[in-house]
Design an enzyme around this catalytic site. Structure first.
Site, PDB file in Angstrom:
ATOM      1  N   GLY A  99       0.695  -0.962   0.063  1.00  0.00           N
ATOM      2  CA  GLY A  99      -0.068   0.250  -0.028  1.00  0.00           C
ATOM      3  C   GLY A  99       1.102   1.121  -0.024  1.00  0.00           C
ATOM      4  O   GLY A  99       0.377   2.406  -1.072  1.00  0.00           O
ATOM      5  N   HIS A 100       1.847   1.026   0.956  1.00  0.00           N
ATOM      6  CA  HIS A 100       2.800   2.308   1.043  1.00  0.00           C
ATOM      7  C   HIS A 100       3.651   2.414  -0.168  1.00  0.00           C
ATOM      8  O   HIS A 100       3.512   3.466  -1.032  1.00  0.00           O
ATOM      9  CB  HIS A 100       3.807   2.104   1.921  1.00  0.00           C
ATOM     10  N   ARG A 142      -0.764  -4.114  10.516  1.00  0.00           N
ATOM     11  CA  ARG A 142      -1.319  -4.336  11.660  1.00  0.00           C
ATOM     12  C   ARG A 142      -1.913  -5.678  11.303  1.00  0.00           C
ATOM     13  O   ARG A 142      -1.781  -6.727  12.325  1.00  0.00           O
ATOM     14  CB  ARG A 142      -2.573  -3.734  12.321  1.00  0.00           C
ATOM     15  N   SER A 146      -2.096  -3.174   5.303  1.00  0.00           N
ATOM     16  CA  SER A 146      -1.803  -2.880   6.705  1.00  0.00           C
ATOM     17  C   SER A 146      -0.826  -3.093   7.480  1.00  0.00           C
ATOM     18  O   SER A 146      -0.430  -4.475   6.870  1.00  0.00           O
ATOM     19  CB  SER A 146      -3.515  -2.834   7.905  1.00  0.00           C
ATOM     20  N   GLN A 174      -0.678   9.350  18.176  1.00  0.00           N
ATOM     21  CA  GLN A 174      -1.861   9.592  18.048  1.00  0.00           C
ATOM     22  C   GLN A 174      -2.613   8.390  18.043  1.00  0.00           C
ATOM     23  O   GLN A 174      -3.339   7.671  17.868  1.00  0.00           O
ATOM     24  CB  GLN A 174      -1.702   9.323  16.038  1.00  0.00           C
ATOM     25  N   GLY A 187      -3.593   7.479   1.264  1.00  0.00           N
ATOM     26  CA  GLY A 187      -4.487   5.960   1.127  1.00  0.00           C
ATOM     27  C   GLY A 187      -5.770   6.760   1.611  1.00  0.00           C
ATOM     28  O   GLY A 187      -5.880   7.531   2.560  1.00  0.00           O
ATOM     29  N   LYS A 231      -8.068   4.382   2.895  1.00  0.00           N
ATOM     30  CA  LYS A 231      -7.986   3.027   3.276  1.00  0.00           C
ATOM     31  C   LYS A 231      -8.074   4.011   4.781  1.00  0.00           C
ATOM     32  O   LYS A 231      -8.387   3.535   5.572  1.00  0.00           O
ATOM     33  CB  LYS A 231      -7.043   1.878   3.696  1.00  0.00           C
TER      34      LYS A 231
HETATM   35  P1  AMP Z   1       0.269   4.666   7.685  1.00  0.00           P
HETATM   36  O1  AMP Z   1       1.520   3.908   7.540  1.00  0.00           O
HETATM   37  O2  AMP Z   1      -0.727   3.517   8.736  1.00  0.00           O
HETATM   38  O3  AMP Z   1       0.564   5.814   8.850  1.00  0.00           O
HETATM   39  O4  AMP Z   1       0.099   5.065   6.638  1.00  0.00           O
HETATM   40  C1  AMP Z   1       1.160   5.603   5.448  1.00  0.00           C
HETATM   41  C2  AMP Z   1       0.320   5.844   4.883  1.00  0.00           C
HETATM   42  O5  AMP Z   1      -0.062   4.446   3.502  1.00  0.00           O
HETATM   43  C3  AMP Z   1      -1.620   6.871   5.141  1.00  0.00           C
HETATM   44  O6  AMP Z   1      -1.873   7.703   4.087  1.00  0.00           O
HETATM   45  C4  AMP Z   1      -2.126   5.743   4.549  1.00  0.00           C
HETATM   46  O7  AMP Z   1      -4.073   5.626   4.426  1.00  0.00           O
HETATM   47  C5  AMP Z   1      -1.343   5.012   3.729  1.00  0.00           C
HETATM   48  N1  AMP Z   1      -2.449   3.441   3.179  1.00  0.00           N
HETATM   49  C6  AMP Z   1      -1.685   2.490   4.637  1.00  0.00           C
HETATM   50  N2  AMP Z   1      -2.358   1.319   3.771  1.00  0.00           N
HETATM   51  C7  AMP Z   1      -2.666   1.812   2.520  1.00  0.00           C
HETATM   52  C8  AMP Z   1      -3.157   1.127   1.759  1.00  0.00           C
HETATM   53  N3  AMP Z   1      -3.562  -1.115   1.394  1.00  0.00           N
HETATM   54  N4  AMP Z   1      -3.698   0.489   0.311  1.00  0.00           N
HETATM   55  C9  AMP Z   1      -3.469   2.290   0.164  1.00  0.00           C
HETATM   56  N5  AMP Z   1      -2.725   3.626   1.237  1.00  0.00           N
HETATM   57  C10 AMP Z   1      -2.181   2.933   2.097  1.00  0.00           C
END
Ligand code: AMP
Length: 290
Positions: free
Chosen positions: A35-36, A187, A185, A60, A147, A149
């Protein structure tokens, strides 16, 4: 690619990049997955310089246990980002981001931040707003990639950027999913094999909502009831919420319209899963297994 942990040096590097052309910025908490990387690749295609930050933002997290066990894999993340053509990686440290004298918290109307995810995670969006505003201050004018998501996050951040006239263009990218539909994700690694199998009920149920909408169902409450019942049956737990909302003010919809957001969250084992769908868009079909 540089790894910068001195804020002043990070700012100088971002400003220098800005003088050479457009800057694409992707804030993350690390433990990177497809995703990232999809966001990073899109930024690479669209911008002159691509900056990624990794910072597990304590502000957060409403649950200290969640913060303590949040996956950290900095060396692997750096290698993945190099492979995606990222120019600058900002590995930020808590002491630099929040020195003892740090006193600012951003907040927004409770109608945006205290509902849905915000109701389940008090203070979460205040933490997101505060850190992202600081990151925008470090990076300077940019296109910032997020994202879909984390749908509510994109809503509150877009509102902040508009309200404060920030020199940032938000770009929201589609959710990247596993073959069975589960949204990627950081997680997900905490799901057991059995939980992982059940988790695919979330995207499947969103697909069914889309099918009901396409078949003519317009009642928001009826769509919500169907979604909740499908999840209770297939996921084995009641969702924290299953809501049909206006895509920018997050108010509940009596009459659903194309472009409205269907948002769900549910706790499966130790993991809180979230997912969403914009009515009228394509979703699935998905494979049977992960
Ligand atoms: P995080 O590291 O979880 O804070 O996510 C960093 C960025 O990646 C945020 O803008 C999330 O929305 C995006 N992101 C996380 N998971 C996904 C996914 N499965 N598809 C698209 N973007 C994602």
């Amino acid at each position: 690619m540089l790894t910068l942990s001195e804020l002043a040096a990070a700012k100088a590097a971002c400003r220098a990049a800005g003088t050479r052309g457009s800057v694409g910025f992707l804030p993350t908490m690390g433990a990177l997955h497809e995703g990232h990387l999809e966001l990073a690749r899109r930024a690479r295609r669209e911008c002159q310089t691509v900056v990624v930050s990794i910072f597990v933002n304590p502000l957060q997290f409403d649950d200290p246990a969640d913060l303590a066990r949040y996956p950290r894999q900095e060396a692997q993340d750096a290698a993945l980002l190099a492979g995606a053509g990222v120019d600058l990686l900002l590995m930020l440290r808590r002491e630099e981001m929040y020195p003892p004298e740090f006193a600012t918290r951003l907040s927004q109307t409770p109608a945006l931040t205290d509902v849905l995810e915000g109701a389940a995670r008090p203070g979460h969006f205040q933490g997101v707003l505060t850190v992202v505003a600081k990151l925008f201050g470090i990076v300077g004018p940019c296109r910032a990639y997020f994202g879909r998501k984390d749908f509510q996050q994109t809503v509150v951040l877009r509102r902040m950027a508009l309200d404060l006239e920030l020199p940032v263009e938000l770009v929201v990218c589609d959710t990247v999913r596993e073959p069975d539909g589960l949204a990627r994700s950081s997680r997900n690694v905490f799901l057991s094999a059995e939980e992982r199998r059940r988790a695919a009920a979330l995207p499947r149920a969103l697909r069914v909502v889309q099918q009901r909408f396409a078949a003519g169902e317009r009642s928001g409450p009826a769509l919500e009831r169907g979604l909740r019942a499908d999840l209770e049956r297939d996921l084995g737990v009641s969702p924290d919420y299953a809501a049909v909302v206006h895509p920018t003010d997050l108010s509940r919809r009596e009459q659903a319209q194309p472009g409205d957001a269907v948002l769900v969250a549910a706790r499966v084992g130790r993991v809180r899963l979230i997912d969403n769908h914009l009515l009228g868009a394509t979703i699935g079909p998905f494979a049977e297994g992960p």
